[in-house]
Enzyme design. Structure first.
Site: not given
Length: 143
Positions: A61, A63, A126, A130
């Site tokens: 993914h 971000h 974050y 992460q």
């Protein structure tokens, strides 16, 4: 320096946290593919005058923490980034098109978007850390 940006008729502070995934959430965004995705997102964001605060391309993914000018539609921006990145990646890595379930789609439909307010620094940390936390968690599960 003020946290606000200026346009000819307005001042603004529009910050968003955006997450999107490859089709079927395949774990393919590493190595050369991940680097190309990162490079494309940065280039297309610059074209739209979108400021990237944090960008983290993880194996399954992406971000994005971005400041989007109010004259840029969020759905248009995400559509541009996902669409043009998919075209570039599928043209550069032609082996991805050979899988019968892949077709001409690189990203899954949709995305997650959240406005960032006073907790911007927490979200920035974050996004930045992460991946490290996920790897640590995976290693702990092995033992």
């Amino acid at each position: 320096m003020s946290r606000f940006r200026k346009l000819s008729q307005s001042i603004w502070h529009c910050q968003y946290h955006i997450v999107f995934v490859p089709k079927y959430r395949y774990r393919i965004l590493s190595g050369a593919i991940g680097h190309e995705v990162d490079r494309c997102i940065r280039a297309f964001s610059e074209q739209k005058k979108v400021e990237i605060i944090e960008l983290n391309v993880q194996i399954d993914h992406v971000h994005l923490l971005v400041m989007v000018p109010p004259k840029v539609s969020l759905s248009d921006y995400v559509g541009l980034v996902k669409g043009r990145t998919a075209i570039r990646v599928l043209n550069r890595f032609r082996q991805l098109k050979k899988k019968p379930y892949w077709g001409n789609h690189f990203w899954a439909k949709g995305y997650c978007i959240d406005t960032v307010g006073l907790d911007a620094e927490m979200i920035r940390k974050y996004v930045k850390y992460q991946e490290r936390n996920e790897k640590l968690h995976e290693q702990l599960q092995l033992f």
